[in-house]
Design a protein around this motif. Structure first.
Motif, PDB file in Angstrom:
ATOM      1  N   THR A 140       0.954  -1.098   0.103  1.00 27.18           N
ATOM      2  CA  THR A 140      -0.032  -0.158  -0.091  1.00 27.18           C
ATOM      3  C   THR A 140       0.708   1.229   0.136  1.00 27.18           C
ATOM      4  O   THR A 140       0.782   2.213  -0.788  1.00 27.18           O
ATOM      5  CB  THR A 140      -0.944   0.093   1.195  1.00 27.18           C
ATOM      6  OG1 THR A 140      -1.646  -1.181   1.283  1.00 27.18           O
ATOM      7  CG2 THR A 140      -1.824   1.172   1.298  1.00 27.18           C
ATOM      8  N   ARG A 143      -7.261   0.570   1.425  1.00 23.85           N
ATOM      9  CA  ARG A 143      -6.100   0.504   0.712  1.00 23.85           C
ATOM     10  C   ARG A 143      -6.184   1.885  -0.183  1.00 23.85           C
ATOM     11  O   ARG A 143      -5.172   2.571  -0.414  1.00 23.85           O
ATOM     12  CB  ARG A 143      -5.904  -0.685  -0.163  1.00 23.85           C
ATOM     13  CG  ARG A 143      -5.531  -1.748   0.586  1.00 23.85           C
ATOM     14  CD  ARG A 143      -5.071  -2.973  -0.398  1.00 23.85           C
ATOM     15  NE  ARG A 143      -3.642  -2.849  -0.750  1.00 23.85           N
ATOM     16  CZ  ARG A 143      -3.483  -2.402  -2.194  1.00 23.85           C
ATOM     17  NH1 ARG A 143      -4.630  -2.730  -3.008  1.00 23.85           N
ATOM     18  NH2 ARG A 143      -2.261  -2.131  -2.550  1.00 23.85           N
ATOM     19  N   ASP A 193      -0.284  -2.953  -8.759  1.00 24.48           N
ATOM     20  CA  ASP A 193      -1.268  -3.960  -8.110  1.00 24.48           C
ATOM     21  C   ASP A 193      -1.835  -4.951  -8.821  1.00 24.48           C
ATOM     22  O   ASP A 193      -1.598  -6.186  -8.287  1.00 24.48           O
ATOM     23  CB  ASP A 193      -2.658  -2.901  -7.574  1.00 24.48           C
ATOM     24  CG  ASP A 193      -2.451  -2.315  -6.231  1.00 24.48           C
ATOM     25  OD1 ASP A 193      -1.324  -2.470  -5.666  1.00 24.48           O
ATOM     26  OD2 ASP A 193      -3.278  -1.793  -5.744  1.00 24.48           O
ATOM     27  N   THR A 230     -10.293  -2.561  -4.394  1.00 21.63           N
ATOM     28  CA  THR A 230      -9.406  -1.209  -4.138  1.00 21.63           C
ATOM     29  C   THR A 230      -9.587  -0.082  -5.198  1.00 21.63           C
ATOM     30  O   THR A 230      -9.982   0.733  -5.070  1.00 21.63           O
ATOM     31  CB  THR A 230      -7.999  -1.339  -4.164  1.00 21.63           C
ATOM     32  OG1 THR A 230      -7.484  -2.314  -2.998  1.00 21.63           O
ATOM     33  CG2 THR A 230      -7.167  -0.105  -3.792  1.00 21.63           C
TER      34      THR A 230
END
Length: 278
Positions: free
Chosen positions: A64, A169, A221, A243
């Motif tokens: 994160t 996040r 990600d 997220t």
């Protein structure tokens, strides 16, 4: 009485040395920690310990917070940057570097740079972040330097008080990326461009910089969610999807565009493929 050399590791020796020579608490650090704890208690309802704040800057299990932001936050908690009051005892540089001459602020501080300065691009950056966050339907928190430094402990909850991991996040990513970008823009203009008002960062430049930073985090990600490449260390694909839900395009288009081999330098799978044609 000591330790056997064959059983002693570098980590054990280092911890022993630290335990014997514990550093004395710094007044500036303690003050910043106390202010950060107060802001976090107001935002989350929980008063964290100082150790929890330090741990939040070292724990990057869910990818994160970036290493660059954590280094920036660590130094800011110690008030280690040469800003404002640092120049008060240097007569030759006090008048030029202690105040923010462009904003006519008597003392330039990190909080001033992140929230008030007219040359750091902070207003545009935070407005763009609010636009992105507005797609989630949740309230945007009040931003201060303490909010930024304690971002690793911020949470987003639903109506029942349940922590939403995906939205948490996203909030932490947005705040950390925006704060670090504002600091970088200020340093680039003040140092790299000599503080020339004719060379301020333009609105399209700032907008593109933030868009590039957020897009990079999104691509990383999805790349890190590849179990074939990272095995057990891969990110949870459901958390990644939660997220960026409603913030980016649909899941399949994101995966097709962003997880394809070669999209990110150094993030594509390096394992040898299965079968005879390896």
């Amino acid at each position: 009485m000591g330790a056997a050399v064959h059983a002693l590791t570098q980590a054990t020796a280092y911890r022993a040395i630290q335990a014997r020579s514990a550093p004395k608490p710094r007044r500036n650090t303690e003050r910043m920690l106390e202010k950060t704890r107060a802001v976090l208690e107001e935002l989350t309802g929980v008063n964290p310990t100082s150790g929890a704040i330090w741990t939040s800057l070292r724990r990057r299990k869910m990818a994160t917070l970036t290493q660059k932001f954590c280094a920036y936050a660590w130094r800011s908690l110690h008030e280690g940057y040469k800003l404002g009051k640092y120049w008060d005892n240097i007569d030759a540089l006090r008048e030029d570097r202690m105040p923010c001459l462009e904003c006519e602020a008597p003392v330039e501080s990190m909080d001033h740079i992140l929230r008030e300065c007219r040359v750091s691009g902070q207003e545009l950056v935070w407005n763009l972040a609010k636009e992105i966050w507005s797609e989630t339907g949740h309230e945007w928190p009040y931003i201060t330097v303490e909010t930024v430094l304690g971002v690793g402990l911020l949470t987003v909850k639903d109506e029942n008080g349940k922590v939403l991991r995906g939205r948490t996040r996203l909030l932490q990513i947005l705040i950390s990326e925006c704060a670090h970008l504002i600091w970088c823009l200020r340093c680039e203009w003040r140092i790299g461009r000599g503080g020339d008002l004719t060379q301020l960062h333009t609105e399209p430049e700032i907008r593109n910089r933030l868009r590039a930073a957020v897009s990079k985090r999104l691509r990383i990600d999805w790349a890190l969610a590849n179990k074939q490449a990272y095995g057990r260390k891969a990110l949870n694909a459901r958390v990644v999807e939660a997220t960026w839900f409603k913030v980016a395009a649909g899941r399949e288009s994101i995966r097709r565009d962003l997880v394809a081999p070669g999209v990110l330098v150094g993030t594509a799978s390096s394992r040898r493929p299965r079968g005879r044609n390896r």
